[in-house]
Design a protein around this motif. Structure first.
Motif, PDB file in Angstrom:
ATOM      1  N   LEU A 102       0.802  -1.155  -0.167  1.00 23.91           N
ATOM      2  CA  LEU A 102      -0.213  -0.011   0.038  1.00 23.91           C
ATOM      3  C   LEU A 102       0.992   1.189   0.164  1.00 23.91           C
ATOM      4  N   LEU A 103       2.058   1.179   0.956  1.00 24.22           N
ATOM      5  CA  LEU A 103       2.871   2.349   1.000  1.00 24.22           C
ATOM      6  C   LEU A 103       3.538   2.449  -0.483  1.00 24.22           C
ATOM      7  N   CYS A 109       1.564   6.668  -6.651  1.00 26.91           N
ATOM      8  CA  CYS A 109       0.478   7.411  -7.283  1.00 26.91           C
ATOM      9  C   CYS A 109       0.924   8.948  -7.153  1.00 26.91           C
ATOM     10  N   ARG A 110       1.492   9.214  -5.992  1.00 28.99           N
ATOM     11  CA  ARG A 110       2.250  10.483  -5.617  1.00 28.99           C
ATOM     12  C   ARG A 110       3.068  11.045  -6.695  1.00 28.99           C
ATOM     13  N   GLU A 111       3.799  10.170  -7.009  1.00 26.68           N
ATOM     14  CA  GLU A 111       4.731  10.389  -8.127  1.00 26.68           C
ATOM     15  C   GLU A 111       4.083  10.607  -9.384  1.00 26.68           C
ATOM     16  N   LEU A 112       3.118   9.835  -9.776  1.00 30.07           N
ATOM     17  CA  LEU A 112       2.348   9.908 -11.014  1.00 30.07           C
ATOM     18  C   LEU A 112       1.489  11.168 -10.869  1.00 30.07           C
ATOM     19  N   ASP A 114       2.480  13.969  -9.248  1.00 26.56           N
ATOM     20  CA  ASP A 114       3.474  15.103  -9.280  1.00 26.56           C
ATOM     21  C   ASP A 114       3.717  15.110 -10.939  1.00 26.56           C
ATOM     22  N   GLU A 115       3.850  14.192 -11.593  1.00 24.50           N
ATOM     23  CA  GLU A 115       4.212  14.129 -13.082  1.00 24.50           C
ATOM     24  C   GLU A 115       3.113  14.803 -13.837  1.00 24.50           C
ATOM     25  N   LEU A 116       1.953  14.563 -13.462  1.00 25.47           N
ATOM     26  CA  LEU A 116       0.842  14.814 -14.097  1.00 25.47           C
ATOM     27  C   LEU A 116       0.648  16.373 -14.056  1.00 25.47           C
ATOM     28  N   LEU A 117       1.079  16.972 -12.716  1.00 28.21           N
ATOM     29  CA  LEU A 117       1.088  18.370 -12.437  1.00 28.21           C
ATOM     30  C   LEU A 117       2.024  19.110 -12.858  1.00 28.21           C
TER      31      LEU A 117
END
Length: 117
Positions: A102-103, A109-112, A114-117
């Motif tokens: 999960l971690l 998910c955070r990395e994705l 951040d990449e999207l933003l």
């Protein structure tokens, strides 16, 4: 006269011997009676002792059977506890793996994000 005195002494002696014999016979009868009484008591005590020994053996056997059953039950309970501990360990290992997964997914998910933003 001497003959008569001698005869009286002999008769008195015989009489005393007869009295002693009678006394001895009555003592022997008393002793025989007491002996029979004691023998009966001994036989009775022997029977009671034998019955008590049999009962003690029965109780010892019952105790051993009870201990054996108790040991079997305890061993069974220990086996169940061991299986439960193993299941708990597996469950905790699986939970830790899930938490880790999960971690990792959250980080990804955070990395994705951040990449999207």
């Amino acid at each position: 006269k001497q003959w008569y005195q001698r005869r009286v002494r002999v008769l008195n002696g015989v009489s005393l011997l007869q009295q002693e014999l009678e006394l001895e016979r009555s003592l022997n009868l008393g002793l025989a009676s007491k002996f029979e009484e004691l023998k009966e008591q001994y036989d009775s005590d022997n029977e009671v002792t034998t019955e008590l020994r049999k009962r003690i053996v029965q109780l010892e056997n019952q105790l051993l059977e009870g201990l054996s059953e108790s040991n079997k039950k305890r061993e069974g309970e220990e086996a169940v506890m061991t299986r439960l501990r193993k299941m708990l360990e597996k469950s905790e290992t699986a939970r830790h793996q899930s938490e880790y997964s999960l971690l990792v997914e959250q980080k990804r998910c955070r990395e994705l994000k951040d990449e999207l933003l």
